[in-house]
Design an enzyme around this catalytic site. Structure first.
Site, PDB file in Angstrom:
ATOM      1  CE  LYS A 174      -1.520   2.476   3.284  1.00 55.17           C
ATOM      2  NZ  LYS A 174      -0.927   3.655   2.640  1.00 55.17           N
ATOM      3  N   PRO A 175       0.950   2.170  -1.027  1.00 57.68           N
ATOM      4  CG  PRO A 175       0.478   3.154  -3.053  1.00 57.68           C
ATOM      5  CD  PRO A 175       0.113   1.937  -2.228  1.00 57.68           C
ATOM      6  CB  ALA A 176       2.221   7.630   0.844  1.00 54.02           C
ATOM      7  CB  SER A 229       5.617   9.213  11.110  1.00 52.06           C
ATOM      8  OG  SER A 229       4.279   8.502  11.027  1.00 52.06           O
ATOM      9  CD  GLU A 250      15.044   1.382   7.064  1.00 52.63           C
ATOM     10  OE1 GLU A 250      15.149   2.362   7.815  1.00 52.63           O
ATOM     11  OE2 GLU A 250      15.383   0.233   7.202  1.00 52.63           O
ATOM     12  CG  LEU A 251       9.838   3.746  12.030  1.00 52.26           C
ATOM     13  CD1 LEU A 251       9.815   3.242  13.779  1.00 52.26           C
ATOM     14  CD2 LEU A 251       8.800   3.625  11.268  1.00 52.26           C
ATOM     15  CB  CYS A 284      14.039   9.784   7.019  1.00 56.27           C
ATOM     16  SG  CYS A 284      14.388   8.988   5.692  1.00 56.27           S
ATOM     17  CD  GLU A 385      10.953  13.262  10.920  1.00 59.11           C
ATOM     18  OE1 GLU A 385       9.763  12.534  11.245  1.00 59.11           O
ATOM     19  OE2 GLU A 385      11.772  12.624  10.227  1.00 59.11           O
TER      20      GLU A 385
HETATM   21  P1  NAD Z   1       3.202   8.496   7.627  1.00 62.18           P
HETATM   22  O1  NAD Z   1       3.568   7.788   8.839  1.00 62.18           O
HETATM   23  O2  NAD Z   1       2.038   9.250   7.996  1.00 62.18           O
HETATM   24  O3  NAD Z   1       2.848   7.606   6.510  1.00 62.18           O
HETATM   25  C1  NAD Z   1       3.301   6.362   5.951  1.00 62.18           C
HETATM   26  C2  NAD Z   1       2.844   5.434   5.333  1.00 62.18           C
HETATM   27  O4  NAD Z   1       1.895   4.759   6.477  1.00 62.18           O
HETATM   28  C3  NAD Z   1       1.572   6.029   4.330  1.00 62.18           C
HETATM   29  O5  NAD Z   1       1.537   4.819   3.205  1.00 62.18           O
HETATM   30  C4  NAD Z   1       0.389   5.997   5.170  1.00 62.18           C
HETATM   31  O6  NAD Z   1      -0.846   5.814   4.261  1.00 62.18           O
HETATM   32  C5  NAD Z   1       0.589   4.920   6.289  1.00 62.18           C
HETATM   33  N1  NAD Z   1      -0.388   5.202   7.177  1.00 62.18           N
HETATM   34  C6  NAD Z   1      -0.548   6.385   7.921  1.00 62.18           C
HETATM   35  N2  NAD Z   1      -1.199   6.100   9.062  1.00 62.18           N
HETATM   36  C7  NAD Z   1      -1.566   4.828   8.881  1.00 62.18           C
HETATM   37  C8  NAD Z   1      -2.645   4.113   9.874  1.00 62.18           C
HETATM   38  N3  NAD Z   1      -3.197   4.599  10.755  1.00 62.18           N
HETATM   39  N4  NAD Z   1      -2.463   2.548   9.556  1.00 62.18           N
HETATM   40  C9  NAD Z   1      -1.883   2.205   8.602  1.00 62.18           C
HETATM   41  N5  NAD Z   1      -1.174   2.769   7.748  1.00 62.18           N
HETATM   42  C10 NAD Z   1      -0.947   4.131   7.893  1.00 62.18           C
HETATM   43  O7  NAD Z   1       4.517   8.990   7.121  1.00 62.18           O
HETATM   44  P2  NAD Z   1       4.593  10.014   5.937  1.00 62.18           P
HETATM   45  O8  NAD Z   1       4.159  11.356   6.283  1.00 62.18           O
HETATM   46  O9  NAD Z   1       4.133   9.455   4.558  1.00 62.18           O
HETATM   47  O10 NAD Z   1       6.257  10.226   5.928  1.00 62.18           O
HETATM   48  C11 NAD Z   1       7.124  10.848   6.506  1.00 62.18           C
HETATM   49  C12 NAD Z   1       7.945  10.079   7.536  1.00 62.18           C
HETATM   50  O11 NAD Z   1       8.489   9.187   7.097  1.00 62.18           O
HETATM   51  C13 NAD Z   1       8.794  10.941   8.349  1.00 62.18           C
HETATM   52  O12 NAD Z   1       8.750  10.597   9.711  1.00 62.18           O
HETATM   53  C14 NAD Z   1      10.171  10.493   7.698  1.00 62.18           C
HETATM   54  O13 NAD Z   1      11.282  10.447   8.530  1.00 62.18           O
HETATM   55  C15 NAD Z   1       9.844   9.064   7.621  1.00 62.18           C
HETATM   56  N6  NAD Z   1      10.571   8.341   6.497  1.00 62.18           N
HETATM   57  C16 NAD Z   1      11.891   7.479   6.947  1.00 62.18           C
HETATM   58  C17 NAD Z   1      12.190   6.851   6.086  1.00 62.18           C
HETATM   59  C18 NAD Z   1      13.424   5.758   6.554  1.00 62.18           C
HETATM   60  O14 NAD Z   1      13.959   5.100   5.563  1.00 62.18           O
HETATM   61  N7  NAD Z   1      13.599   5.610   7.884  1.00 62.18           N
HETATM   62  C19 NAD Z   1      12.422   7.087   4.660  1.00 62.18           C
HETATM   63  C20 NAD Z   1      11.306   7.930   4.482  1.00 62.18           C
HETATM   64  C21 NAD Z   1      10.532   8.522   5.210  1.00 62.18           C
END
Ligand code: NAD
Length: 481
Positions: A174-176, A229, A250-251, A284, A385
């Site tokens: 599932k992508p964003a 996140s 990977e957060l 990140c 962050e």
């Molecule tokens: P996010 O956590 O809001 O979303 C990431 C994914 O999770 C999306 O696909 C979203 O649809 C899904 N998601 C959100 N809420 C959910 C829920 N309740 N249940 C199931 N899935 C859910 O993060 P974001 O805003 O898309 O990305 C930014 C974050 O990602 C930042 O904190 C960044 O540091 C981190 N990030 C980390 C890495 C790494 O490799 N460590 C790489 C890129 C981004």
């Protein structure tokens, strides 16, 4: 793929079971330019059934067969690199030059894991008993659920799907919700590369939880790989524990950038300005806290701020633009909140600090590249962050203070050290509690190197010589002879 039918299940493009769709917006204009299927629980189940059915045959294919498919996918991705980069810039907003670099990085994972597939070696171990032999096998974990973020909308997919395919796993992804069309483009490539039906399945969704809940609660899913996140990662990992799935997380990050008094200040200022504003600060690994040793703090701040003030903000498709839009209004509010909080608590605002409206653009999500000096631990920006184009500069006096301040975070992803003293470089890189350190270098990442964090930045490593291990179980056979 027909317009809006963006689910890829069992080798076919289809719409959501209930026909729901959602709009995809260009963040530089806030105007919708496409639609995607709003998959739900029924679609998640269909994808999971396809992945479960495909697993026995796929896990028995040879590494050479799996590798060939990944090599073909790599070639197709390269052939359409420009179109992919254009799509990424439109959907996610990053400047075209950076989108092109991300497409190359995404391709690197396809090729790297095509090679790694053939190196899943086992072991024989001597037994203490003369009548026994130990053999160790590494076998695919099974069905993998993958959830990816919007900020690197193609490479975060290949970084998960390529090793899963290479290891002989099947997958549901599932992508964003902000970037479903980039995911569609990757799955089109996998389809054309000859991936058998059911091996990789895509469910785009406007609302993530109904889809992920199905996968996380299903005992058939044996592994969750997530990038996003820390907050969402904790929630998903807790739910995955219900059926004791393996997890890779990977957060978020809160990278320190340390500049010592023996460093080349100009080189450090240039590096910091490049990596801080990478993807408009939405990476990140972006530095969030720039620590500079006191004799150098004024010189560094001036060189750095001069560079930042020259960054061009605009649509990612415009020539010379280095800073694109933020992803949405919530991100804009977070920037405003961090700046106001810091200034109210005594920080100096050196450039930027507010939203901007580049000429000719209707989008509301542009924030000026910002530099704040005299940042202290009481400020939000010191702890949270940022994930946007704000740089925080903090002075320090000695090495042990710098290391203590750098480690003063529950995150532990990337970190950076600038010093020309070899002994100091060894001491400091060893003392930093982070998964990655850039030493006089701003890019400690590559498909060939392990990527990942410690602490609340997650668990597991993607890419590198150990990346495929995340998708393999170890089995020992103790045989009587
Ligand atoms: P996010 O956590 O809001 O979303 C990431 C994914 O999770 C999306 O696909 C979203 O649809 C899904 N998601 C959100 N809420 C959910 C829920 N309740 N249940 C199931 N899935 C859910 O993060 P974001 O805003 O898309 O990305 C930014 C974050 O990602 C930042 O904190 C960044 O540091 C981190 N990030 C980390 C890495 C790494 O490799 N460590 C790489 C890129 C981004």
């Amino acid at each position: 793929m027909t317009d809006g039918a963006t689910l890829y299940i069992d080798g076919k493009w289809t719409g959501a079971a209930d026909g729901a769709v959602f709009e995809v917006q260009d963040p530089s204009s806030d105007v919708a330019f496409g639609v995607a299927s709003a998959g739900g629980a029924a679609d998640a189940r269909a994808a999971l059934n396809a992945a479960t059915a495909a697993l026995p045959a796929w896990s028995r294919t040879t590494a050479y067969e799996r590798s060939e498919i990944l090599v073909r996918a790599h070639r197709l991705l390269n052939e359409r690199a420009e179109a992919l980069a254009q799509l990424m810039t439109r959907e996610q907003g990053k400047p075209l030059r950076m989108a092109r670099a991300e497409v190359r990085y995404a391709g690197d994972f396809l090729l790297w894991f095509a090679e790694e597939a053939k190196r899943v070696y086992g072991m024989t171990i001597p037994s203490a008993r003369a009548d026994q032999r130990f053999t160790v096998l590494r076998q695919p974990v099974g069905v993998v659920a993958a959830i990816t973020p919007w900020n690197y909308p193609i490479s975060m997919i290949t970084r998960k799907v390529a090793p899963a395919i290479a290891a002989g796993c099947t997958t549901v992804l599932k992508p964003a919700e902000q970037t479903p069309l980039c995911a569609v483009a990757v799955f089109e490539i996998l389809h054309e590369a000859g991936l058998p039906a059911g091996v990789a399945n895509l469910v785009t969704a406007a609302d993530p939880a109904p889809v992920s809940d199905v996968w996380l609660d299903a005992p058939a899913v044996r592994k969750l790989t997530f990038t996003g996140s820390t907050e969402v990662g904790k929630h998903l990992a807790a739910r995955a524990a219900g059926s004791m799935k393996r997890v890779s997380m990977e957060l978020g990050g809160h990278a320190p950038f340390l500049v010592f008094d023996d460093a080349d200040v100009e080189h450090a200022a240039k590096g910091a300005a490049l990596v801080k504003y990478l993807n408009t600060g939405q990476a990140c690994i972006c530095p969030n806290r720039i620590y500079v040793q006191r004799p150098n703090v004024e010189a560094f701040t001036e060189l750095f701020t001069t560079r930042v003030a020259k960054l061009k903000v605009g649509a990612g498709t415009t020539d010379g633009v280095t800073v694109g839009p933020l992803i949405d209004g919530a991100a804009m509010q977070k920037m405003q909140r961090q700046v106001e909080d810091a200034v109210a608590k005594g920080a100096r605002l050196l450039t930027g600090g507010s939203p901007v409206r580049p000429e000719g653009l209707t989008g509301q999500n542009f924030f000026a590249p910002t530099v704040i000096a005299d940042v202290t631990p009481e400020m939000l920006i010191y702890r949270e962050e940022t994930f946007g184009p704000i740089a925080a500069i903090i002075g320090f006096d000695d090495e042990s203070q710098a290391v203590t301040m750098a480690n003063d975070t529950h995150y532990g992803l990337a970190s950076y050290v600038y010093t020309d003293d070899l002994r100091r470089a060894t001491r400091v890189t060893e003392a930093l509690r982070f998964g990655m350190v850039g030493l006089n270098d701003i890019n400690p990442t590559s498909a060939a190197a392990p990527f990942g964090g410690v602490g609340e930045s997650g668990t597991g490593r993607e890419g590198g010589p150990t990346g495929i291990d995340e998708y393999l179980d170890v089995k020992v056979i103790g045989a009587a002879v």
